[in-house]
Design an enzyme around this catalytic site. Structure first.
Site, PDB file in Angstrom:
ATOM      1  N   LYS A 202       1.562   3.650   2.241  1.00  0.00           N
ATOM      2  CA  LYS A 202       2.483   3.791   3.241  1.00  0.00           C
ATOM      3  C   LYS A 202       3.841   2.315   2.775  1.00  0.00           C
ATOM      4  CE  LYS A 202       1.934   3.848   8.970  1.00  0.00           C
ATOM      5  NZ  LYS A 202       3.143   2.358   8.804  1.00  0.00           N
TER       6      LYS A 202
ATOM      7  N   ASN B 200       0.658  -1.230  -0.202  1.00  0.00           N
ATOM      8  CA  ASN B 200       0.235  -0.040   0.066  1.00  0.00           C
ATOM      9  C   ASN B 200       1.119   1.405  -0.134  1.00  0.00           C
ATOM     10  OD1 ASN B 200       0.553   0.826   2.324  1.00  0.00           O
ATOM     11  ND2 ASN B 200      -1.054  -1.200   3.327  1.00  0.00           N
TER      12      ASN B 200
ATOM     13  N   ASP C 107      -6.395  -7.723   1.842  1.00  0.00           N
ATOM     14  CA  ASP C 107      -6.469  -9.346   2.254  1.00  0.00           C
ATOM     15  C   ASP C 107      -8.080  -9.636   0.972  1.00  0.00           C
ATOM     16  OD1 ASP C 107      -5.578  -9.674   4.171  1.00  0.00           O
ATOM     17  OD2 ASP C 107      -7.131  -9.893   5.413  1.00  0.00           O
TER      18      ASP C 107
END
Length: 331
Positions: free
Chosen positions: A207, A205, A276
């Site tokens: 971050k 992601n 997920d």
């Protein structure tokens, strides 16, 4: 492979077996309401109304894979404790094979206990061990992985930095998977971020991308995203890089092609578990032969859909099928 409809793709999913390697856990929920502040400390008192336990972590990836119609095979470690027993029992209840799961007396089963009032999370209590596996545990897990690999069509690494995935597991699994022609997709965390060399698709992601490469990436600047993805692809020698950008959508790089898929406007209740769902759809899509752009577009839809629910929940196949058709992904 060319798919002319979402239905034909989902039919292909039903023929897949997916090896899910990573940190499994139990997600525990206490649902209640708040009407007063504690006289003992300045904290809200939650009056518990119901309790629930669910499969979490890499096991939630397995649930997503199963919801898509494929067969997940988890490879993981749980503790020799009541939560480990609950975990294995719930796998069996769901019809998910437990032949890749090891029970260890040296670890505790990871549990994330969330206390919620309405749709608001008040507190989370974690029980876990994030120490590295012992040599015996590593040897046993590798044996399970290598034994199960040949019957699978794709591998998912679901890393939560709890110690079940390490450099040896990564290197030997990717090497064997590449030898067998089996794609590997990675949902990384910080500890092993740059160890997944030779993976087919790597999906951080925003971050994680910033922290892993130690660079600033502006999600509103496509050139900034492209530059970081190129640097990551070069560092890992990965075939594809996919970056989830939250409300800015998803970006995927496949050799010379770059695609930015915008996010869809939704009523967001909880972002837990969205990653997920995304990695599960990506894995099944690639294993079925779906092209990178449509794989990213479908994963983008799925990740958004699960954010409309409170708590960690797997994707609903019918909802995803309906939205895929509405968005004309296969037109």
């Amino acid at each position: 492979m060319t798919f002319n409809s979402a239905e034909s793709l989902f039919e292909a999913f039903s023929k897949l077996k997916v090896l899910v390697i990573g940190d499994v856990m139990v997600d525990s929920y206490i649902w209640g309401s708040v009407s007063r502040i504690s006289p003992e400390a300045p904290v809200p008192v939650v009056l518990a109304k119901s309790k629930e336990k669910r499969l979490g972590g890499a096991a939630n990836v397995a649930l997503n894979v199963q919801s898509l119609g494929a067969t997940p095979i988890p490879c993981a470690i749980v503790g020799d404790d009541p939560d480990g027993e609950f975990f294995l029992e719930r796998l069996r209840e769901r019809g998910i094979p437990d032949k890749g799961v090891i029970t260890s007396s040296e670890r505790v089963t990871t549990v994330k206990e969330r206390i919620l009032a309405g749709s608001h999370q008040m507190l989370r209590v974690d029980t876990e061990s994030d120490k590295d596996m012992s040599e015996i545990e590593q040897k046993s897990l590798l044996a399970h992985i290598k034994n199960l690999l040949p019957e699978c069509q794709v591998v998912i690494f679901e890393d939560y930095d709890k110690g079940v995935i390490n450099k040896t597991i990564i290197a030997e699994t990717i090497s064997e998977a590449n030898r067998l022609g089996i794609p590997t997709v990675v949902d990384p965390k910080k500890r092993n971020f740059l160890d997944y060399k030779g993976a087919t698709l790597f999906k951080p992601n925003l971050k994680e991308l910033r922290e892993g490469l130690k660079v600033d990436v502006d999600p509103k600047d496509i050139d900034s995203i492209k530059s970081a993805a190129q640097a990551l692809q070069s560092a890992l020698n990965a075939h594809m890089i996919m970056v989830t950008l939250s409300e800015h959508g998803v970006f995927i790089k496949d050799n010379g092609e770059n695609h930015l898929i915008p996010a869809h406007v939704r009523q967001i209740s909880d972002v837990s578990g969205a990653g997920d769902t995304v990695i599960s759809i990506v894995a099944c899509g690639l294993a079925a032969g779906l092209d990178a752009r449509r794989t990213a577009a479908l994963a983008n839809l799925g990740g958004g859909l699960v954010c409309e629910h409170v708590g960690v929940v797997p994707i609903n196949k019918d909802d995803l099928l309906e939205e895929a058709n509405e968005q004309n992904i296969f037109s």
